[in-house]
Design a protein around this motif. Sequence first.
Motif, PDB file in Angstrom:
ATOM      1  N   VAL A 109       0.850  -1.190   0.000  1.00 38.81           N
ATOM      2  CA  VAL A 109       0.000   0.000   0.000  1.00 38.81           C
ATOM      3  C   VAL A 109       0.886   1.240   0.000  1.00 38.81           C
ATOM      4  CG1 VAL A 109      -1.795   1.255   1.260  1.00 38.81           C
ATOM      5  CG2 VAL A 109      -1.806  -1.248   1.232  1.00 38.81           C
ATOM      6  N   TYR A 110       0.546   2.221  -0.837  1.00 42.91           N
ATOM      7  CA  TYR A 110       1.352   3.435  -0.962  1.00 42.91           C
ATOM      8  C   TYR A 110       0.460   4.672  -1.030  1.00 42.91           C
ATOM      9  CZ  TYR A 110       5.077   0.228  -2.422  1.00 42.91           C
ATOM     10  OH  TYR A 110       6.001  -0.788  -2.487  1.00 42.91           O
ATOM     11  N   ASP A 111       1.014   5.785  -0.559  1.00 39.82           N
ATOM     12  CA  ASP A 111       0.488   7.105  -0.912  1.00 39.82           C
ATOM     13  C   ASP A 111       1.270   7.582  -2.122  1.00 39.82           C
ATOM     14  OD1 ASP A 111      -1.272   7.199   1.167  1.00 39.82           O
ATOM     15  OD2 ASP A 111      -0.079   8.526   2.429  1.00 39.82           O
ATOM     16  N   CYS A 112       0.570   8.175  -3.067  1.00 40.16           N
ATOM     17  CA  CYS A 112       1.239   8.725  -4.244  1.00 40.16           C
ATOM     18  C   CYS A 112       0.913  10.207  -4.360  1.00 40.16           C
ATOM     19  CB  CYS A 112       0.817   8.005  -5.518  1.00 40.16           C
ATOM     20  SG  CYS A 112       1.564   8.696  -7.028  1.00 40.16           S
ATOM     21  N   VAL A 113       1.965  11.031  -4.492  1.00 48.86           N
ATOM     22  CA  VAL A 113       1.793  12.450  -4.791  1.00 48.86           C
ATOM     23  C   VAL A 113       2.328  12.665  -6.202  1.00 48.86           C
ATOM     24  CG1 VAL A 113       2.344  14.816  -4.156  1.00 48.86           C
ATOM     25  CG2 VAL A 113       2.166  13.067  -2.377  1.00 48.86           C
ATOM     26  N   GLU A 114       1.446  13.069  -7.104  1.00 49.83           N
ATOM     27  CA  GLU A 114       1.868  13.314  -8.488  1.00 49.83           C
ATOM     28  C   GLU A 114       1.815  14.811  -8.777  1.00 49.83           C
ATOM     29  OE1 GLU A 114       1.270  11.718 -13.053  1.00 49.83           O
ATOM     30  OE2 GLU A 114      -0.076  11.010 -11.468  1.00 49.83           O
ATOM     31  N   ILE A 115       2.931  15.348  -9.227  1.00 50.78           N
ATOM     32  CA  ILE A 115       3.044  16.773  -9.558  1.00 50.78           C
ATOM     33  C   ILE A 115       3.330  16.868 -11.047  1.00 50.78           C
ATOM     34  CG2 ILE A 115       4.324  18.909  -9.139  1.00 50.78           C
ATOM     35  CD1 ILE A 115       4.992  17.763  -6.339  1.00 50.78           C
ATOM     36  N   SER A 116       2.371  17.397 -11.810  1.00 50.08           N
ATOM     37  CA  SER A 116       2.490  17.491 -13.267  1.00 50.08           C
ATOM     38  C   SER A 116       2.454  18.945 -13.692  1.00 50.08           C
ATOM     39  CB  SER A 116       1.348  16.728 -13.951  1.00 50.08           C
ATOM     40  OG  SER A 116       1.313  15.380 -13.524  1.00 50.08           O
ATOM     41  N   ASP A 117       3.266  19.274 -14.679  1.00 49.79           N
ATOM     42  CA  ASP A 117       3.254  20.644 -15.202  1.00 49.79           C
ATOM     43  C   ASP A 117       3.194  20.615 -16.722  1.00 49.79           C
ATOM     44  OD1 ASP A 117       6.042  21.063 -16.522  1.00 49.79           O
ATOM     45  OD2 ASP A 117       6.576  20.236 -14.561  1.00 49.79           O
ATOM     46  N   THR A 118       2.809  21.740 -17.297  1.00 56.67           N
ATOM     47  CA  THR A 118       2.747  21.886 -18.758  1.00 56.67           C
ATOM     48  C   THR A 118       3.888  22.764 -19.239  1.00 56.67           C
ATOM     49  OG1 THR A 118       1.259  23.783 -18.537  1.00 56.67           O
ATOM     50  CG2 THR A 118       0.238  21.613 -18.782  1.00 56.67           C
ATOM     51  N   GLY A 119       5.037  22.640 -18.566  1.00 54.06           N
ATOM     52  CA  GLY A 119       6.191  23.478 -18.872  1.00 54.06           C
ATOM     53  C   GLY A 119       7.007  22.983 -20.044  1.00 54.06           C
ATOM     54  N   ILE A 120       8.274  23.370 -20.067  1.00 57.12           N
ATOM     55  CA  ILE A 120       9.140  23.119 -21.222  1.00 57.12           C
ATOM     56  C   ILE A 120       9.579  21.670 -21.333  1.00 57.12           C
ATOM     57  CG2 ILE A 120       9.991  25.484 -21.333  1.00 57.12           C
ATOM     58  CD1 ILE A 120      12.481  24.557 -19.842  1.00 57.12           C
ATOM     59  N   GLY A 121       9.438  20.891 -20.248  1.00 58.31           N
ATOM     60  CA  GLY A 121       9.793  19.483 -20.293  1.00 58.31           C
ATOM     61  C   GLY A 121      11.293  19.248 -20.233  1.00 58.31           C
TER      62      GLY A 121
ATOM     63  N   SER B 115       6.004  15.056 -15.388  1.00 57.99           N
ATOM     64  CA  SER B 115       5.203  14.493 -14.302  1.00 57.99           C
ATOM     65  C   SER B 115       6.132  13.776 -13.332  1.00 57.99           C
ATOM     66  CB  SER B 115       4.163  13.513 -14.843  1.00 57.99           C
ATOM     67  OG  SER B 115       3.455  12.893 -13.786  1.00 57.99           O
ATOM     68  N   ALA B 116       6.077  14.160 -12.050  1.00 63.69           N
ATOM     69  CA  ALA B 116       6.877  13.513 -11.010  1.00 63.69           C
ATOM     70  C   ALA B 116       5.932  12.809 -10.045  1.00 63.69           C
ATOM     71  CB  ALA B 116       7.712  14.548 -10.266  1.00 63.69           C
ATOM     72  N   ARG B 117       6.209  11.527  -9.785  1.00 63.90           N
ATOM     73  CA  ARG B 117       5.350  10.742  -8.890  1.00 63.90           C
ATOM     74  C   ARG B 117       6.181  10.287  -7.689  1.00 63.90           C
ATOM     75  NH1 ARG B 117       4.506   9.976 -13.895  1.00 63.90           N
ATOM     76  NH2 ARG B 117       5.977   8.239 -14.105  1.00 63.90           N
ATOM     77  N   VAL B 118       5.739  10.697  -6.512  1.00 61.04           N
ATOM     78  CA  VAL B 118       6.416  10.328  -5.262  1.00 61.04           C
ATOM     79  C   VAL B 118       5.588   9.265  -4.566  1.00 61.04           C
ATOM     80  CG1 VAL B 118       7.128  11.145  -2.979  1.00 61.04           C
ATOM     81  CG2 VAL B 118       7.481  12.593  -4.993  1.00 61.04           C
ATOM     82  N   TYR B 119       6.218   8.118  -4.288  1.00 63.46           N
ATOM     83  CA  TYR B 119       5.530   7.018  -3.606  1.00 63.46           C
ATOM     84  C   TYR B 119       6.096   6.862  -2.202  1.00 63.46           C
ATOM     85  CZ  TYR B 119       4.031   5.564  -8.317  1.00 63.46           C
ATOM     86  OH  TYR B 119       3.490   5.525  -9.583  1.00 63.46           O
ATOM     87  N   LEU B 120       5.203   6.800  -1.195  1.00 59.85           N
ATOM     88  CA  LEU B 120       5.599   6.531   0.180  1.00 59.85           C
ATOM     89  C   LEU B 120       4.801   5.344   0.709  1.00 59.85           C
ATOM     90  CD1 LEU B 120       5.791  10.077   1.828  1.00 59.85           C
ATOM     91  CD2 LEU B 120       7.695   8.588   1.225  1.00 59.85           C
ATOM     92  N   PRO B 121       5.463   4.372   1.331  1.00 57.19           N
ATOM     93  CA  PRO B 121       4.727   3.246   1.920  1.00 57.19           C
ATOM     94  C   PRO B 121       3.675   3.751   2.906  1.00 57.19           C
ATOM     95  CG  PRO B 121       7.085   2.809   1.923  1.00 57.19           C
ATOM     96  CD  PRO B 121       6.920   4.253   1.523  1.00 57.19           C
TER      97      PRO B 121
END
Length: 515
Positions: free
Chosen positions: A309-321, A372-378
């Motif tokens: 089981v994890y918590d996921c924080v996803e931070i996505s942007d429409t920037g330059i990549g 898109s950055a996805r941070v997973y924490l148990p």
Amino acid sequence: MNSDIVFGLEGAAWPALLLDAGCAILRSNSAALTLFGAPLKAENAPLANIWSQENPMPPQDFFSQWEKAPSATGILKFRAATGETQKFVAAICAFGKNGQKWFVLQLLPTGESIATTGATAQTAAADNVTSAPVADAGGVVLKQKLDCALQLARTISLDFNNALTSVLGHTSLLLSKAEAGHPWRMSLMEVEKSAARAAEIANELQMFSRQEKEVKRAPLGNLNAVVNRCVDFFKNTNGDKIAWNLQLETNLFAAHFDEAKVQQALTKILENAAEAVIAAGRGQVTVQTRNVELSEATQDRNVRLAAGVYDCVEISDTGIGIDAETLPRIFEPFFTTKGKSHRGLGLALVYGIITNHGGGVAISSQAGTGTSARVYLPAEKNLTRNGASSGEDLRGTETVLVVDDEAMLLTMAETILTEFGYKVLTANNGQKALTVLSRGEKVDLVVTDLVMPGMGGRELVERLRQLNPDAKILCTSGYVMPQDKQMNVPYLQKPFTALDLVARVRSTLANPASV
């Protein structure tokens, strides 16, 4: 020059001397006086008083030669008060000001003593200071040097954190009161941002100087509350260029994590996202939290997630990549695309923090389309409610006694807690805190710093529990919380913001066992 200011080795366990250019001893620490005795007690006593004739040359000739070819350490011999000659690894430092010159001479013991009558010229020549290996000290020199560096780093980190706590506390309080269109809000956010950067440096110093690694499991926390605080920090920055979209899972699973460190990691990712959008001209940053349940091991880019089981924080942007060549290197220490002024530790630090929590960071991107950055924490299947960023649920009317030897931190804590409705009493050490409590006034919570002169926080906690085993106590410090099961108290790491303080005060009052 005032030697009392220059000489800062009084508390060292090894002999240390401050010399002028003529090798007169201007200052000796306690260890030197104990070892060498009377020859050092005369004013401006010559170094020759304790200099062994077994050294290859007289003191002034030695230091003259040393200046031509400086060596950090080497072997020298001195006459102790007992009459025996002792061998030392000498660490020498020269400095000057306004045409004057001084030497700091530290004598690190090798554990060897040489009978004065039994030494020979050949032995003295073999121990020439410019060629003697440090290995003669059996590793003592390296350990003592590291101990000195660690102690210096701990002291700097502590003082730095105290100053930053005051800055962050007052600034975040003002920000919470300033409306979105307030003319000073942008400047206040820049102050808070700068203080947060400084806090990163202080944390790095602390991590370097830490002798005992954390073995205690972090408490269960609400990741939504941390995400809220991080987004609030950026939300009103460049509001005309960035649209913020916050999508928080209402019933997010609880996770074990260090709030300050995870907040630091998420702030760095958000900072990169905001910069990418601004570089593109305008765009959107979406921050989403969600529960993730995996029945089998799963791969997300570079991250291998075990079943669980994890918590996921996803931070996505429409920037330059990020282009395909750069993407594989983003977690490398010291790698940066932001120019020479940047240290390139941002995402490397994020990676270190999250992996130390047993989680992972996955980043996908394409040049020109965003990242898109996805941070997973148990996590655990204990549900947490969303934290309110307004702070309304953090208000209270209880009486709080704040104990700290720094006057600026007492002022800061009193200002913040009073603003949130609490009655605040203050004391600048443990003994005065006990005096305040002896007056009979009901105190609902004691917030105490751990490191104070006289009666420190640890002793105060013990005394409080003797007086009242059910006393509610919250400890704070710029140092890492000591791994002491007997203390078993809630803890707030400096530096902290206004909301960090009132949130921890509120949670401790509600549940004093939430360590």
